[in-house]
Design an enzyme around this catalytic site. Sequence first.
Site, short mmCIF file in Angstrom:
data_model
loop_
_atom_site.label_atom_id
_atom_site.label_comp_id
_atom_site.label_asym_id
_atom_site.label_seq_id
_atom_site.Cartn_x
_atom_site.Cartn_y
_atom_site.Cartn_z
N ARG A 114 0.85 -1.18 0.00
CA ARG A 114 0.00 0.00 0.00
C ARG A 114 0.89 1.24 0.00
NH1 ARG A 114 -3.45 -2.68 -1.66
NH2 ARG A 114 -5.45 -3.22 -0.73
N HIS A 161 -1.65 0.69 -9.66
CA HIS A 161 -2.27 -0.30 -8.77
C HIS A 161 -2.86 -1.46 -9.59
CE1 HIS A 161 -4.37 -0.97 -4.65
NE2 HIS A 161 -4.21 -2.11 -5.28
#
Length: 311
Positions: free
Chosen positions: A226, A274
């Site tokens: 993350r 992502h």
Amino acid sequence: MRCVFLSKSLDLRDYLGTEIPHLADRIELVDHRDDGTDADIQMAIAWKPPDDAFARYPNLQAVCSIGAGVDNILACPSLRPDIDVVRVVDPAQAQMMSGFVIWHVIWHQRRFATYLAQQRDQIWRRLRQRAVQEVPVALLGYGEIGQRVAADLAMLGFPVMAWSRTEKPMPAGIIGYHGHDGLADMLARTEVLVNLLPLTPQTRGLLNRETFGRMRRGGYLIQVGRGEHLVDADLLAALESEQLAGAALDVFVPEPLQPNHPFWRHPKIIVTPHDACDVSLTAVSATLRATADAVEAGRRPPHAVDRAQGY
Ligand code: NDP
Ligand code: OXD
């Protein structure tokens, strides 16, 4: 069972699209913006839910993520402690992640960034190549995805190490580490560092100056956990000082990466949006069914995370 969509960033009805008819015999999907009786809602599907998302559903028992990570749901202020938070566990996703990581490890090992630069200047120069055995790879996180990545890297011959919160038995060819001291020991042997951790208060900011400084000089970072794990300025400094030779970044704060962020144009950084891997809609759909079954039976759903640990 009725299941409500909760997201401020995605149209989940659109996202689930082709799966909706397959779920129709079991689950009625409703949008939180639609009118409806809130008290009969027992389950939800969410990705970045609005802050007040859970306030309207007093009988909600479980909320399913559409991904492996649940940090965006756990961060929601209206999430009550008694609601089970369920993540997707999808072996096909782990396989896809493994391909992404291996590509970047080999990119670094075989010096493709230098070849690309040479091609731009029409330079024909062979570089000294290193065997896989000379490039130790360390994984932060040895869970569903980390175990698959570790096994595949080991099969290719890379020396593989993996760090987890708890001590666990390791298969042949993979060295396990845990805890604070374990991390320092592992980093001292690390050339390529792969972040596969969930975001929790303990892991936030772990990719920092000290961590990079403990690695072998000229190392490489593959950041697929993350964005909040990384201290951006510390990475830029490590690249500038050549402590790190390069980095592959797939996750950011915020997402999308801001247009003026230095990562976009940095010659030693590869940016992906992502997209290191994707959960299949079939896996999301199976998660919803299993959760509906468990809620109806009064059981804890499979893959409900440990709320105290945050993953
Ligand atoms: P798991 O929950 O299966 O595994 C998490 C691993 O992290 C476990 O090995 C766990 O240790 C370890 N861990 C957690 N906290 C700590 C800590 N404080 N110290 C050391 N180790 C710790 O998760 P997954 O493998 O399924 O996914 C991992 C993460 O990957 C996701 O949470 C998400 O952030 C990211 N991800 C990113 C994607 C992308 O497209 N970029 C796609 C999918 C996932 P232990 O084994 O002891 O519990
Ligand atoms: C994630 C996912 O958690 O894509 O990032 O599954």
